[in-house]
Design a protein around this motif. Structure first.
Motif: not given
Length: 109
Positions: A1, A3-5, A105
């Protein structure tokens, strides 16, 4: 995902830019030793490298850094300069953060 990266990279870049800039500020404005400026300059150069680790294009990455850095600089100032943001600082930072989340995003094709 995404956002996580991307979020840890944004935070690391923010720490490099704000921390490096703060060290240069201390050197030039508050008469700290020259090596504050040298470490700040190296840290700022590293910020330029960290920015390239994002997967999106230059425009979206740097626009998003702008909003995240607004929030991080307020937090930095609260921690290191005893700064107390007022309601307009907080509202402006939240609006900027919302805007950059939309820029970076939003689902695209």
């Amino acid at each position: 995902m995404d956002v996580i990266r991307s979020l840890p990279i944004f935070i690391l870049a923010g720490l490099c830019e704000i921390g490096g800039g703060y060290l240069v500020w201390l050197w030039l404005k508050e008469d700290k030793p020259w090596w504050y400026g040298a470490i700040g300059a190296v840290t700022l150069a590293f910020y330029g490298v960290v920015a390239t680790w994002q997967t999106s294009n230059f425009a979206r990455v740097y626009a998003t850094y702008g909003g995240i850095f607004i929030v991080m600089s307020i937090l930095w100032s609260m921690k290191f300069d005893n700064y107390s943001p007022d309601k307009y600082d907080i509202a402006g930072a939240l609006i900027a953060l919302l805007g950059v989340c939309i820029i970076y995003y939003a689902p695209r094709q």
